[in-house]
Design an enzyme around this catalytic site. Structure first.
Site, PDB file in Angstrom:
ATOM      1  N   GLY A  59     -11.457   4.777   7.305  1.00  0.00           N
ATOM      2  CA  GLY A  59     -10.506   5.047   6.237  1.00  0.00           C
ATOM      3  C   GLY A  59     -10.488   3.901   5.240  1.00  0.00           C
ATOM      4  N   GLY A 118      -6.987   0.541   4.735  1.00  0.00           N
ATOM      5  CA  GLY A 118      -8.374   0.335   5.139  1.00  0.00           C
ATOM      6  C   GLY A 118      -9.150  -0.563   4.199  1.00  0.00           C
ATOM      7  N   HIS A 148      10.218  14.858   0.891  1.00  0.00           N
ATOM      8  CA  HIS A 148      10.478  14.182  -0.393  1.00  0.00           C
ATOM      9  C   HIS A 148      11.286  15.108  -1.287  1.00  0.00           C
ATOM     10  CE1 HIS A 148       9.919  11.956  -4.074  1.00  0.00           C
ATOM     11  NE2 HIS A 148       9.207  11.033  -3.457  1.00  0.00           N
ATOM     12  N   ARG A 159      15.641   9.447   0.706  1.00  0.00           N
ATOM     13  CA  ARG A 159      14.973  10.743   0.541  1.00  0.00           C
ATOM     14  C   ARG A 159      15.508  11.812   1.482  1.00  0.00           C
ATOM     15  NH1 ARG A 159       8.770   8.453  -0.261  1.00  0.00           N
ATOM     16  NH2 ARG A 159       9.127   7.652  -2.366  1.00  0.00           N
ATOM     17  N   HIS A 179       6.016  15.140   2.607  1.00  0.00           N
ATOM     18  CA  HIS A 179       5.354  14.068   1.858  1.00  0.00           C
ATOM     19  C   HIS A 179       4.665  13.051   2.770  1.00  0.00           C
ATOM     20  CE1 HIS A 179       4.516  11.137  -1.169  1.00  0.00           C
ATOM     21  NE2 HIS A 179       5.433  10.291  -0.764  1.00  0.00           N
ATOM     22  N   LEU A 197       3.231   1.805   0.191  1.00  0.00           N
ATOM     23  CA  LEU A 197       2.241   0.877  -0.348  1.00  0.00           C
ATOM     24  C   LEU A 197       2.452  -0.511   0.235  1.00  0.00           C
ATOM     25  CD1 LEU A 197       2.332   1.974  -4.115  1.00  0.00           C
ATOM     26  CD2 LEU A 197       0.794   2.755  -2.309  1.00  0.00           C
TER      27      LEU A 197
END
Length: 637
Positions: free
Chosen positions: A40, A45, A266, A330, A401, A441
């Site tokens: 990945g 990755g 989401h 969320r 999501h 992220l």
């Protein structure tokens, strides 16, 4: 088996620094003796492969796409969290830690979450040095915006393209190592099995998606960075290629699967438009900074939104959660939207939508400012729906999501199979039962840039990893198993497409294990999945052959794994008799429709062990202790 998370002793602020010091090191001259396989090449990755190669390891990276730049990480549009406190609004590492534990409804490991918050400040510096074009304020300083579940602005962003820009930074670092010969990058390869030798992960079996050849790859350690399993629901915000195969195959080889029922819905997605839709489009949570969510106060109101005056609008998030307003987490926002639609206040053709309205923000700051912050997102919405969000409110509805469940890992990111490390969304470790926006992220880059370079070295330096080549008997056995599965799929010769079965499975899982779950529905699902799986192996049609480019075969293999994995997901949801975060058992809720946890019986991680085909999996428990953030009912009011 006892689940040992290997959490270091001492104060939480010092655990990671102490642990890094205590880990054994591989000296620079010895690093070149070790081969590392990274499966990945998204943010986790690519950052891991680049970092490990920079240290001197020999890295082979398998990429399912034609380029790492096409990894699904680019779809994380809104931003990345970091406790820099640039706006001077009260943020800190401790506050990010607290918000993340609370946002996950107290179902995450404190030590992992604190480490994530701690290294977040370094991620931004790393990415700026790589040239990531974060938004800046008038004075040239890095800008921040708010995301759900926080009352500070800690989210760094690049318009609505943050994931893409961060991935380009990681891709640049990876490409540098490819050019230096320290990374062998192999595109269009899909991992189909894990190879375990003497109890340790030593390689994988992969299929070359261009010519169909089955290939063997050996290494001293394997890193899985293959994302989540949201596409088990068929309709999700995930890329069509995103799948569960790599982690599921590792699970069948001994890696425990933790909390598979933890799925994030989401709240800000473009609603489903028709039966033939193949995926859903995410509208970033960042839009809720300036957009206001509302529905008409009158049930079944068919007036155009601009014809409904303020007095007849229900800004229900602002009404129910005055402290956080539209920036609640969320799971909270998603359930509130579902409740409004279920009670007859939904809008649009299907009545399964609510409004996200930029009218007031446009008046306050002007169209140019809104365009600077969200332009590509609003353009995307206009292109898909043929409605101009600068002129009429957007219509949104919750959709699958992200997945907080994944392979169980300890503090070192190693699974229950020694030598198999799991990074990013593929593991379960940092988000509990609900991920805060802009933290995906953050986790992917934290794992790849800052955690795995230390913890992998500690594993390799401990020794005991004998030389193993791809001619070992275990590689032959794994390859034979892969070929048998491929032959089985090609031999069915039925009349129904893989897409039809995937859609049928997705409907079942969404209906009974989506935003709302009940004991009766989950038991029905656990009866329906094996029946659907049996029909799949009698009726599916997979055209073409194995030794060629064959996307029908690719999809069939992934759906076959989803038909197995979905059963574990439903079983985990059934056994967790509480509501927490994104796991909402309708039997367990407060009078205000909020999730009601059972801390006495379920303040733990559920990690499932594969016991063999036709046998019930074993449920293991890792207790969660909360020494720094005290257990309490979540409130965003």
């Amino acid at each position: 088996m006892t689940l040992d998370a290997k959490i270091p002793s001492g104060p939480i602020e010092k655990k990671w620094d102490k642990h890094r010091f205590d880990l054994k090191l591989v000296n620079p001259a010895n690093k070149r003796k070790y081969d590392v396989l990274v499966v990945g090449t998204g943010l986790a990755g690519a950052s891991a492969a680049a970092s490990l190669a920079e240290l001197g390891y020999n890295v082979t990276a398998l990429c399912i796409q034609d380029s790492p730049r096409r990894a699904h990480s680019i779809a994380a549009q809104g931003g990345i969290n970091a406790a820099k406190n640039y706006p001077n609004d009260g943020d800190s590492v401790w506050r990010l830690f607290y918000d993340t534990v609370k946002g996950g409804d107290y179902r995450a490991r404190e030590a992992n979450v604190y480490r994530l918050a701690q290294v977040s400040v370094n991620i931004i510096d790393q990415c700026v040095a790589q040239g990531v074009p974060f938004a800046r304020d008038y004075g040239g300083y890095l800008d921040n915006r708010s995301f759900g579940g926080a009352q500070v602005s800690r989210t760094f962003y690049a318009r609505g393209q943050t994931g893409q820009q961060l991935l380009l930074g990681a891709y640049g670092a990876l490409s540098r190592q490819v050019e230096k010969g320290k990374v062998r990058l192999l595109a269009r390869r899909e991992m189909l099995d894990l190879v375990v030798v003497n109890g340790k992960a030593r390689g994988v079996i992969a299929r070359n998606l261009v010519d169909g050849k089955i290939e063997r790859y050996a290494a001293h350690a394997v890193l899985l960075c293959t994302g989540g399993y949201g596409n088990v629901f068929f309709l999700s915000t995930n890329a069509a290629n995103s799948n569960v195969t790599a982690t599921w195959r590792a699970h069948r080889r001994g890696a425990y699967f933790a909390n598979p029922c933890y799925t994030q819905i989401h709240p800000t997605c473009i609603p489903v438009a028709g039966e033939n839709q193949s995926k859903l489009t995410l509208m970033s949570e960042s839009l809720r900074n300036d957009g206001r969510v509302w529905v008409p106060k009158k049930k079944g109101d068919t007036r155009a939104p601009n014809d409904i005056p303020d007095a007849e609008r229900d800004y229900y998030l602002e009404r129910r959660y005055p402290s956080f307003g539209n920036l609640v987490p969320r799971d909270v926002a998603s359930r509130a939207a579902k409740k409004a639609c279920d009670e007859g206040f939904g809008v649009g053709p299907t009545k399964l939508a609510v409004y996200l309205d930029f009218r007031d923000a446009l008046k306050r700051v002007g169209a140019e400012t809104i365009k600077e912050k969200y332009g590509n997102l609003l353009d995307m919405y206009h292109h898909i729906t043929n409605e101009d969000p600068y002129k009429v409110p957007m219509r949104i509805y919750p959709a699958v999501h992200y997945t907080m469940g994944g392979l169980w890992v300890d503090y070192n990111l190693m699974s229950t199979v020694p030598g198999l490390f799991v990074l990013g969304e593929a593991n379960f470790s940092d988000h509990g039962a609900n991920r805060l926006g802009a933290s995906a992220l953050m986790q992917g880059l934290a794992d790849g840039y800052f955690v795995i370079p230390s913890t992998l070295g500690g594993y390799l330096a401990a020794g005991g990893i004998e030389a193993v080549g791809t001619d070992a008997a275990e590689f032959s056995e794994a390859e034979a198993a892969v070929n048998a599965r491929v032959s089985k799929l090609l031999a069915v010769k039925g009349k129904r497409t893989t897409l039809e079965f995937h859609r049928d499975l997705g409907r079942l899982v969404w209906d009974h294990c989506g935003m709302g779950r009940t004991e009766a529905g989950l038991k029905k699902l656990l009866t329906a999945i094996p029946e659907l799986r049996e029909r799949f192996y009698k009726e599916v049609c997979v055209l073409g052959g194995g030794m060629e480019f064959n996307q029908a075969l690719e999809r069939a293999g992934r759906v076959a794994d989803y038909l197995e994995f979905a059963e574990l997901l439903a079983l985990d949801a059934l056994e967790r008799r509480e509501s927490c975060g994104g796991h909402f058992r309708e039997e367990y809720q407060t009078p205000e429709n909020e999730a009601r946890r059972d801390d006495e019986n379920f303040a733990h991680v559920a990690a499932w062990e594969f016991k063999g085909d036709g046998k019930a999996p074993a449920r293991h428990v890792e207790p969660l202790s909360f020494e720094n953030v005290h257990l309490t009912q979540r409130s965003y009011k």
